[in-house]
Design a protein around this motif. Structure first.
Motif, PDB file in Angstrom:
ATOM      1  N   UNK A 109      -0.404  -7.530  -5.337  1.00 47.78           N
ATOM      2  CA  UNK A 109       0.833  -7.914  -4.670  1.00 47.78           C
ATOM      3  C   UNK A 109       1.761  -8.672  -5.615  1.00 47.78           C
ATOM      4  N   UNK A 110       1.174  -9.537  -6.462  1.00 53.90           N
ATOM      5  CA  UNK A 110       2.003 -10.288  -7.419  1.00 53.90           C
ATOM      6  C   UNK A 110       2.746  -9.336  -8.356  1.00 53.90           C
ATOM      7  N   UNK A 111       2.067  -8.278  -8.802  1.00 58.20           N
ATOM      8  CA  UNK A 111       2.702  -7.318  -9.703  1.00 58.20           C
ATOM      9  C   UNK A 111       3.829  -6.580  -8.985  1.00 58.20           C
ATOM     10  N   UNK A 112       3.577  -6.191  -7.726  1.00 57.88           N
ATOM     11  CA  UNK A 112       4.606  -5.480  -6.962  1.00 57.88           C
ATOM     12  C   UNK A 112       5.830  -6.367  -6.752  1.00 57.88           C
ATOM     13  N   UNK A 113       5.589  -7.635  -6.435  1.00 56.08           N
ATOM     14  CA  UNK A 113       6.701  -8.570  -6.230  1.00 56.08           C
ATOM     15  C   UNK A 113       7.480  -8.757  -7.521  1.00 56.08           C
ATOM     16  N   UNK A 114       6.760  -8.894  -8.636  1.00 57.22           N
ATOM     17  CA  UNK A 114       7.433  -9.111  -9.927  1.00 57.22           C
ATOM     18  C   UNK A 114       8.337  -7.938 -10.282  1.00 57.22           C
ATOM     19  N   UNK A 133       4.387   0.556   4.341  1.00 61.65           N
ATOM     20  CA  UNK A 133       3.795   1.732   3.693  1.00 61.65           C
ATOM     21  C   UNK A 133       2.302   1.830   3.997  1.00 61.65           C
ATOM     22  N   UNK A 134       1.639   0.677   4.092  1.00 56.12           N
ATOM     23  CA  UNK A 134       0.211   0.662   4.437  1.00 56.12           C
ATOM     24  C   UNK A 134       0.018   1.194   5.851  1.00 56.12           C
ATOM     25  N   UNK A 135       0.889   0.749   6.777  1.00 55.90           N
ATOM     26  CA  UNK A 135       0.799   1.190   8.170  1.00 55.90           C
ATOM     27  C   UNK A 135       1.013   2.696   8.289  1.00 55.90           C
ATOM     28  N   UNK A 136       1.823   3.272   7.382  1.00 66.04           N
ATOM     29  CA  UNK A 136       2.085   4.715   7.393  1.00 66.04           C
ATOM     30  C   UNK A 136       1.043   5.487   6.578  1.00 66.04           C
ATOM     31  N   UNK A 137       0.023   4.768   6.074  1.00 65.41           N
ATOM     32  CA  UNK A 137      -1.054   5.383   5.262  1.00 65.41           C
ATOM     33  C   UNK A 137      -0.516   5.998   3.966  1.00 65.41           C
ATOM     34  N   UNK A 138       0.572   5.431   3.450  1.00 64.86           N
ATOM     35  CA  UNK A 138       1.110   5.888   2.170  1.00 64.86           C
ATOM     36  C   UNK A 138       0.619   5.018   1.011  1.00 64.86           C
ATOM     37  N   UNK A 186      -2.848   2.793  -0.150  1.00 63.33           N
ATOM     38  CA  UNK A 186      -4.254   2.495   0.140  1.00 63.33           C
ATOM     39  C   UNK A 186      -4.572   1.069  -0.287  1.00 63.33           C
ATOM     40  N   UNK A 187      -5.462   0.419   0.431  1.00 62.89           N
ATOM     41  CA  UNK A 187      -5.874  -0.943   0.086  1.00 62.89           C
ATOM     42  C   UNK A 187      -7.352  -0.957  -0.280  1.00 62.89           C
ATOM     43  N   UNK A 188      -7.679  -1.837  -1.207  1.00 64.13           N
ATOM     44  CA  UNK A 188      -9.070  -2.013  -1.645  1.00 64.13           C
ATOM     45  C   UNK A 188      -9.437  -3.470  -1.382  1.00 64.13           C
ATOM     46  N   UNK A 189     -10.331  -3.683  -0.437  1.00 69.00           N
ATOM     47  CA  UNK A 189     -10.722  -5.042  -0.041  1.00 69.00           C
ATOM     48  C   UNK A 189     -12.069  -5.445  -0.623  1.00 69.00           C
ATOM     49  N   UNK A 190     -12.563  -4.718  -1.623  1.00 74.99           N
ATOM     50  CA  UNK A 190     -13.931  -4.945  -2.111  1.00 74.99           C
ATOM     51  C   UNK A 190     -14.078  -6.225  -2.920  1.00 74.99           C
ATOM     52  N   UNK A 191     -13.003  -6.695  -3.518  1.00 72.81           N
ATOM     53  CA  UNK A 191     -13.093  -7.894  -4.357  1.00 72.81           C
ATOM     54  C   UNK A 191     -12.473  -9.104  -3.693  1.00 72.81           C
ATOM     55  N   UNK A 193      -3.815  -2.701  -4.202  1.00 76.49           N
ATOM     56  CA  UNK A 193      -3.086  -1.659  -3.502  1.00 76.49           C
ATOM     57  C   UNK A 193      -2.858  -0.490  -4.451  1.00 76.49           C
ATOM     58  N   UNK A 194      -2.839   0.713  -3.868  1.00 82.29           N
ATOM     59  CA  UNK A 194      -2.611   1.875  -4.715  1.00 82.29           C
ATOM     60  C   UNK A 194      -1.869   2.947  -3.921  1.00 82.29           C
TER      61      UNK A 194
END
Length: 525
Positions: free
Chosen positions: A1-6, A25-30, A32-37, A42-43
């Motif tokens: 998120x920090x990179x996207x904001x920057x 975009x996440x809500x529209x499934x465009x 993807x999120x990775x919650x493993x760490x 986001x990708x």
């Protein structure tokens, strides 16, 4: 998120709006999120990504966004470089390991635009720990060479960057190719530049590299001169991390030159130091300190007659290396301690475990795969005929960084036919008693007329083993001498020598050499 904001903020959008956009975009499934760490990543999905890139290009903003991206990841690379000094390796890789593709992209873009070369140089240099920890040394070597080519084409050559790039290139060559000529060229040029601009840190890193070149060639006397020079510069510089590394390279050097007591003291001195806030003094190309010193202690312990301690240290080094998840550190622990100590103690199951680990984790590294091939060859030979076992002993006594490639597939037939030019390095005095002993064994297998010459070699081996406190080699030689003396009618002398040598041991009585000596003593009695 920090990179996207920057990157989004570069276009003037408020951070809150960017977060809302990504959430949508996440809500529209465009996205993807990775919650493993511990940090959410986001990708964009591949089709969305391709479409977005096309729209970015049509907007005419691609160059400005690429510059923003490169600048952001340059700053992140610098932060990663600073964090590497204090953050545990596994945690550090969780945070920064996933940035490697962004770093690649930023480097490639910056080096393709002449006005932004400096950004590319800075990312390449700051990400040295990342490439090293991910064991991507061959790719890193290629990128460093490309950066140097760009730098050499520039009218305004930055000597400090040039020195650092050459130092990094030398290390990358060391771990990717183990090519002493290329290493020497890189480090020699780096030293000349660092002395010209009076960069003491770069001087020390260059001297380490030149020392490593001499070591890789088996030129341990020349290497000692460079290690001593390094120690003097480090002492004048006054940085504890460089002084610690000086003791490390001096301990390795003295071990190979046969000065085991001094090597042990230096290792103990390094191990007694509290963990430093910095991992290394070498642009983070150094192996884990605990792994390196524990591996060396395993070798010294076996040589000095402590096989159980040696085996324990070797296992400790391997486990520590596995915990780092660093392939190069693991390869070092297995090749320098795990495999040799297992073979020396006659523990073929442990030796097989070590070669299996090498094959599993380090097979893609050219340097360690050659070592693995050699150790697997020794194991096969030891389980074969008497002639093959002798060939295994011949190889084992001569295994060194400078000789490994010539020994990896040596056959018993070639050795028996006398077609082998001795690959042993005359500076590798640590194994000289064993070289003499095996040479005596070869003489004794050819004919009984070699008894006198073989005895002379064995007596010389015994004398050196005793003078250098190499109790394990002393025992092997005493066993061979006892067998020779017994066969030639000197039974009492044989028994006396063997009892005296065997009595110096305090542990390891179930290991191969001590068990063999015990059985021979019973026969002589």
């Amino acid at each position: 998120m920090e990179a996207a904001i920057a990157l989004g903020s570069a276009g003037g959008k408020p951070a809150a709006n960017i977060v809302d956009t990504i959430t949508g975009l996440i809500e529209k499934s465009l996205v993807a999120t990775d919650l493993s760490g511990n940090v959410v990543h986001y990708r964009l999905l591949s089709t969305t990504r391709a479409y977005a890139l096309e729209k970015l290009t049509l907007s005419g903003e691609q160059a400005s966004i690429a510059l923003c991206h490169a600048a952001y990841f340059r700053d992140l690379a610098r932060k990663a470089e600073v964090d590497w000094e204090t953050v545990p390796a596994s945690r550090w890789l969780q945070i920064y390991g996933r940035t490697i593709d962004d770093m690649r992209s930023a480097i490639d873009w910056a080096l393709s635009a002449i006005e932004h070369h400096a950004i590319g140089f800075d990312i390449i240099l700051a990400t040295a720990p990342l490439w090293f920890q991910l064991s991507l040394m061959d790719e890193y070597r290629e990128r460093l060479q490309g950066a140097l080519d760009r730098l050499n084409q520039s009218a305004d050559i930055d000597l400090q960057r040039k020195a650092r790039l050459r130092i990094a290139l030398g290390h990358a060559v060391w771990y990717a190719l183990n090519d002493p000529d290329q290493m020497e060229d890189a480090f020699t040029r780096a030293l000349a530049i660092s002395e010209q601009i009076d960069d003491r840190s770069a001087q020390l890193q260059s001297l380490w590299g030149m020392w490593a070149v001499r070591r890789s060639r088996g030129q341990y006397r020349q290497a000692l001169a460079l290690a001593t020079r390094y120690e003097a510069v480090a002492a004048a510089f006054g940085e504890p991390k460089f002084i610690s590394l000086a003791n490390r390279i001096l301990s390795v050097n003295n071990h190979y030159l046969g000065h085991q007591d001094l090597a042990r003291r230096l290792v103990e001195q390094v191990q007694s130091q509290a963990p430093q806030p910095v991992r290394s003094a070498n642009n983070d190309f150094q192996l884990d300190r605990h792994v390196a010193m524990t591996s060396l202690m395993a070798r010294i312990s076996w040589l000095q007659g402590f096989p159980e301690r040696a085996a324990a240290s070797a296992r400790e080094a391997i486990e520590a290396a596995l915990e780092t998840r660093h392939v190069l550190s693991l390869g070092y622990a297995l090749c320098m301690a795990g495999c040799p100590v297992a073979l020396w103690t006659g523990d073929l199951s442990e030796a097989k475990r070590c070669t299996d680990l090498l094959r599993e984790y380090a097979a893609r590294n050219g340097l360690y795969s050659t070592w693995g091939k050699c150790f697997e060859h020794i194991i096969r030979l030891q389980q074969g005929t008497e002639r093959e076992a002798l060939a295994a002993n011949y190889i084992e006594a001569r295994v060194d960084v400078s000789t490994i490639s010539r020994l990896a597939d040596l056959s018993a037939e070639r050795l028996g036919a006398g077609l082998v030019a001795d690959p042993w390095s005359e500076d590798a005095l640590w194994s000289y008693p064993e070289v003499l002993r095996v040479d005596a064994e070869l003489l004794l297998t050819k004919s009984t007329t070699g008894d006198k010459e073989a005895e002379a070699k064995l007596l010389r081996s015994l004398d050196i083993s005793q003078s250098q406190s190499l109790l394990s080699f002393e025992l092997r030689t005493a066993v061979d001498l006892a067998r020779l003396w017994n066969r030639t009618g000197r039974r009492a002398k044989a028994s006396s020598l063997l009892k005296s040598t065997y009595g110096k041991f305090t542990e390891g009585f179930a290991t191969r050499d001590l068990s063999s000596a015990s059985h021979l003593m019973a026969e002589l009695a």
